[in-house]
Design a protein around this motif. Structure first.
Motif, PDB file in Angstrom:
ATOM      1  N   GLN A 162       8.465   0.768  -7.570  1.00  0.00           N
ATOM      2  CA  GLN A 162       7.852  -0.150  -6.625  1.00  0.00           C
ATOM      3  C   GLN A 162       8.182   0.208  -5.188  1.00  0.00           C
ATOM      4  N   ALA A 163       9.227   1.006  -4.980  1.00  0.00           N
ATOM      5  CA  ALA A 163       9.535   1.516  -3.644  1.00  0.00           C
ATOM      6  C   ALA A 163       8.897   2.874  -3.409  1.00  0.00           C
ATOM      7  N   VAL A 178      15.994  -4.998   2.023  1.00  0.00           N
ATOM      8  CA  VAL A 178      14.962  -5.434   1.082  1.00  0.00           C
ATOM      9  C   VAL A 178      15.277  -4.821  -0.274  1.00  0.00           C
ATOM     10  N   GLU A 179      15.147  -5.631  -1.313  1.00  0.00           N
ATOM     11  CA  GLU A 179      15.434  -5.182  -2.669  1.00  0.00           C
ATOM     12  C   GLU A 179      14.133  -4.995  -3.436  1.00  0.00           C
ATOM     13  N   TYR A 180      14.042  -3.900  -4.172  1.00  0.00           N
ATOM     14  CA  TYR A 180      12.881  -3.600  -4.994  1.00  0.00           C
ATOM     15  C   TYR A 180      13.281  -3.705  -6.467  1.00  0.00           C
ATOM     16  N   LEU A 181      12.338  -4.206  -7.289  1.00  0.00           N
ATOM     17  CA  LEU A 181      12.628  -4.367  -8.713  1.00  0.00           C
ATOM     18  C   LEU A 181      12.896  -3.035  -9.391  1.00  0.00           C
ATOM     19  N   THR A 182      12.178  -1.994  -8.976  1.00  0.00           N
ATOM     20  CA  THR A 182      12.355  -0.658  -9.558  1.00  0.00           C
ATOM     21  C   THR A 182      12.175   0.379  -8.460  1.00  0.00           C
ATOM     22  N   ALA A 196       0.816  -1.211   0.000  1.00  0.00           N
ATOM     23  CA  ALA A 196       0.000   0.000   0.000  1.00  0.00           C
ATOM     24  C   ALA A 196       0.851   1.262   0.000  1.00  0.00           C
ATOM     25  N   CYS A 197       2.134   1.123   0.374  1.00  0.00           N
ATOM     26  CA  CYS A 197       2.986   2.306   0.467  1.00  0.00           C
ATOM     27  C   CYS A 197       3.262   2.941  -0.893  1.00  0.00           C
ATOM     28  N   ARG A 198       2.961   2.237  -1.971  1.00  0.00           N
ATOM     29  CA  ARG A 198       3.199   2.816  -3.299  1.00  0.00           C
ATOM     30  C   ARG A 198       2.269   3.991  -3.589  1.00  0.00           C
ATOM     31  N   GLY A 199       1.120   4.006  -2.940  1.00  0.00           N
ATOM     32  CA  GLY A 199       0.176   5.088  -3.212  1.00  0.00           C
ATOM     33  C   GLY A 199      -0.415   4.961  -4.601  1.00  0.00           C
ATOM     34  N   ASN A 200      -0.342   6.006  -5.356  1.00  0.00           N
ATOM     35  CA  ASN A 200      -0.932   6.042  -6.694  1.00  0.00           C
ATOM     36  C   ASN A 200       0.078   5.761  -7.798  1.00  0.00           C
ATOM     37  N   CYS A 201       1.206   5.103  -7.460  1.00  0.00           N
ATOM     38  CA  CYS A 201       2.237   4.845  -8.469  1.00  0.00           C
ATOM     39  C   CYS A 201       1.730   3.857  -9.513  1.00  0.00           C
ATOM     40  N   SER A 202       2.020   4.149 -10.756  1.00  0.00           N
ATOM     41  CA  SER A 202       1.734   3.233 -11.853  1.00  0.00           C
ATOM     42  C   SER A 202       3.064   2.658 -12.329  1.00  0.00           C
ATOM     43  N   CYS A 203       3.354   1.420 -11.909  1.00  0.00           N
ATOM     44  CA  CYS A 203       4.672   0.823 -12.159  1.00  0.00           C
ATOM     45  C   CYS A 203       4.588  -0.185 -13.290  1.00  0.00           C
ATOM     46  N   ALA A 243      15.311   9.145  -4.055  1.00  0.00           N
ATOM     47  CA  ALA A 243      14.808   9.786  -2.841  1.00  0.00           C
ATOM     48  C   ALA A 243      13.288   9.889  -2.886  1.00  0.00           C
ATOM     49  N   ASN A 244      12.728  10.333  -1.744  1.00  0.00           N
ATOM     50  CA  ASN A 244      11.273  10.468  -1.576  1.00  0.00           C
ATOM     51  C   ASN A 244      10.573   9.140  -1.836  1.00  0.00           C
ATOM     52  N   CYS A 245      11.121   8.080  -1.231  1.00  0.00           N
ATOM     53  CA  CYS A 245      10.584   6.729  -1.424  1.00  0.00           C
ATOM     54  C   CYS A 245       9.589   6.426  -0.305  1.00  0.00           C
ATOM     55  N   SER A 246       8.314   6.250  -0.655  1.00  0.00           N
ATOM     56  CA  SER A 246       7.268   6.059   0.350  1.00  0.00           C
ATOM     57  C   SER A 246       7.357   4.709   1.047  1.00  0.00           C
TER      58      SER A 246
END
Length: 699
Positions: A506-507, A499-503, A477-484, A526-529
């Motif tokens: 996604q973080a 923890v590793e994120y694909l992109t 849910a931390c992604r918010g309104n991101c369209s990945c 930066a500014n990673c939710s």
């Protein structure tokens, strides 16, 4: 050697094949009528040939990433080197000295060089490598591609941009690239067929009888450096970016540690092909026959007792004795070979094959060598990739470790095995015991490898563990309104939770920061939710906590390679002494044909398929499964090392059966001697046996 013997030898050996040669002194003034110069040229050619044939193995994981290949496909690509070789190698013993051997070697070398150029062709006909989904504009490729964007901008989460790029041209180009590489590998095997057999026979025919073992020892000593140089060349070339000849104007922000990094794999093929082409030039000037060498190199007489043992190139070439035996022209089939037509030769071959395979010692030795060769083929093809994935090291470093540790250890094992056979005058029974001990200790050394590895990275949306940390859900849910985009790959690491994120998307990262340094720039997001504190977090995969285990792992692998190579010479001597004299020539050819068909061709495919089953996240390209992004490290280690353990166990079982059969045969011979020879003569075999062994095992 007495003066009388020397004069007699000089009077008969300086005239080839008993014909008058009035201009022999004039001919020997030319460097191309010197067998020593031929040995030098052939050593350099075989060195370059092995470097180009082994280079693909050093860059197999890079080729997979560049063209989206699975490990099974890349293993099949590596095995295709043996297809053309296997189809033609049996007929080498048939042609013998009927052809102009130096010229045919030159043609083969030219074909090998052309195959090397063909292997590099996919780089030039393909589009520049794009390690993300950014548009091809004059700026760093991942500047805006992987950041979090509002869903209102792209309401459909399906990878539409990827589908739009999946034109029929793209798929056709992919098939063309793969087809070119498979064709090049086939031609590489075909071109290598005449090089070693005809070169060795040429040296054996025109060198002084006492110098021939020394020349062949020098030849194989230089040749065996080829695989090591291939891995070393791969280590150097993969440090360079793949598109070094067409870098984007804005540059790139990747480092060699980034999982998206692709090195200049094609450059090594160009260098190797150039070396082979240069080494091929002198062969078009050597004569079909030259005056036989007159003088023995007396200084090396003691060395000859050591260098007379068979030595092979290790990975995929016949050994010295295996190719010298067919060229002695003393066995029945070799004497009649010049009178046989090709059709007659093909008719004779199946009968000899069946008769040879009925021999239990020959069959068991070949099966043990098949197991060992399967282990070596799988290790040589996929060990660099295994080290990259298991210990998070770069492809360049993995190749340097293999070229600097494993290959030299295997060479030392082969040489030590030959020295033990020659110096200790080992008979069949002791050769079998030496093979059994080598295989046993090699098997024991592989047990600790099951427990030396790194755990799988925790990857958001892929790995699931009890009590998941924040960010490990499939759709946090931390992604918010991101369209990945689903097909993007630009990993970042949260250092606080590991923890590793694909992109970055996604973080939940919305901005990118570049810190410039003297030698390189470091990218942060930066500014990673999804990250505690919002970052910044570094680009690239998370560092492994157990990378220090790669050196102990490689030490055990190299020691096991030395022990496995120790069995090469004694096992080969069991074959030479186990078959009938008239079948010995083709038995050696049958041996190497079976090794190629049963080991070198299927083993890379088997290992590649096993590696593919451990993948936990596949990249998709135009609706098909492409390269694997992440593996289950524990499963990868257990299956890769487990295959090695399986083949080593099979080899050990074969050597145990061989030793049991040899003991039974020895008992039967002792019983027959006791019954048939009365009195003190029954002790004669025990006295004369050790004296005859050295003579039997002399090449």
């Amino acid at each position: 050697m007495s003066d009388k013997d020397t004069k007699a030898m000089m009077s008969t050996e300086d005239i080839p094949q008993g014909k008058a040669s009035p201009n022999s002194q004039d001919l020997q003034r030319s460097v191309f009528y010197s067998i020593k110069f031929f040995v030098l040229c052939h050593s350099l050619l075989q060195l370059a040939q092995l470097m180009i044939s082994g280079y693909l193995k050093s860059s197999i994981s890079t080729v997979e990433k560049r063209f989206g290949l699975s490990s099974q496909t890349s293993g099949l690509l590596a095995a295709f080197n043996e297809v053309g070789n296997t189809a033609l190698i049996v007929f080498v013993s048939y042609f013998g000295s009927r052809v102009h051997r130096p010229r045919l070697i030159g043609y083969g070398a030219v074909l090998v060089a052309l195959a090397g150029l063909l292997m590099s062709l996919p780089h030039f006909i393909s589009e520049p490598y794009r390690y993300d989904r950014a548009s091809p504009v004059d700026m760093p490729q991942d500047f805006e591609a992987s950041l979090c964007r509002s869903e209102t901008l792209v309401p459909d989460p399906t990878p539409a941009p990827s589908n739009s790029s999946c034109s029929s041209y793209t798929e056709t180009q992919h098939l063309a690239v793969v087809g070119i590489m498979f064709t090049a590998q086939t031609l590489l095997g075909v071109g290598g067929v005449p090089i070693q057999p005809f070169g060795i026979s040429y040296i054996d025919d025109f060198a002084h009888n006492s110098n021939s073992p020394l020349y062949l020892g020098i030849l194989f000593a230089v040749t065996m450096m080829g695989p090591g140089m291939a891995y070393g060349l791969g280590g150097l070339m993969l440090r360079l970016y793949v598109d070094i000849d067409r870098m984007p104007e804005g540059g790139i922000s990747l480092t060699s540690k980034d999982p998206r990094w692709v090195g200049a794999w094609w450059l090594g093929f160009l260098i190797s092909a150039g070396a082979v082409a240069l080494a091929a030039v002198p062969y078009f000037f050597f004569p079909r026959e030259m005056p036989k060498e007159k003088h023995e190199i007396r200084f090396w007489r003691k060395v000859l007792t050591v260098s007379d043992s068979p030595v092979s190139k290790g990975e995929d070439s016949p050994s010295e004795q295996s190719l010298r035996e067919p060229l002695e022209k003393q066995d029945g089939l070799v004497q009649i070979a010049p009178d046989l037509t090709v059709i007659q030769f093909i008719k004779v071959f199946p009968r000899v094959l069946l008769r040879t395979l009925r021999h239990p010692i020959f069959l068991l030795v070949v099966l043990s060598q098949v197991c060992m060769s399967s282990m070596v083929a799988g290790m040589a093809t996929f060990l660099p990739k295994f080290l990259e994935r298991q210990f998070s090291v770069t492809a360049s470093y993995a190749n340097l470790l293999i070229g600097g540790l494993t290959i030299p250890s295997a060479i030392i094992g082969i040489v030590v095995g030959g020295m033990l056979v020659k110096r200790l005058h080992l008979g069949p029974m002791r050769c079998g015991a030496l093979c059994l001990l080598g295989a046993l200790f090699c098997l024991l050394l592989s047990l600790p490898l099951f427990f030396m590895g790194c755990p799988t990275h925790r990857i958001a949306g892929i790995t699931h563990e009890p009590g998941n940390l924040p960010g490990l859900e499939q759709f946090p849910a931390c992604r918010g309104n991101c369209s990945c985009p689903l097909d993007d790959f630009n990993p970042i690491c949260d250092p606080s939770t590991h923890v590793e994120y694909l992109t970055p998307c996604q973080a939940g990262c919305t901005s990118r920061v570049v810190q410039e340094a003297l030698d390189k720039s470091q990218v942060f997001y930066a500014n990673c939710s999804c990250v505690v504190g919002g970052g910044p977090v570094p680009a690239g995969s998370c560092d492994s906590a157990c990378s220090h285990l790669v050196l102990p792992f490689m030490f055990l692998v190299s020691l096991g390679a030395a022990l496995a190579s120790l069995t090469h010479t004694p096992s080969f001597m069991l074959i030479l002494r186990g078959v009938k004299k008239e079948d010995k020539t083709l038995a050696v050819g049958i041996q190497f044909m079976l090794l190629r068909v049963l080991a070198w061709m299927p083993s890379p495919v088997i290992h590649g398929s096993a590696i593919d089953t451990t993948c936990v996240y596949w990249a998709q390209s135009c609706g098909r499964r492409a390269v694997c992004r992440y593996y289950d490290h524990d499963l990868l280690r257990n299956r890769f090392v487990g295959l090695q353990f399986f083949f080593k166990t099979g080899s050990l079982a074969c050597f145990a059966l061989i030793l049991a059969i040899l003991r039974q045969q020895d008992k039967e011979e002792r019983t027959q001697v006791t019954v048939s020879i009365p009195g003190l003569q029954q002790q004669q075999p025990l006295v004369s046996g050790p004296e005859k062994k050295p003579e039997e095992f002399r090449a």
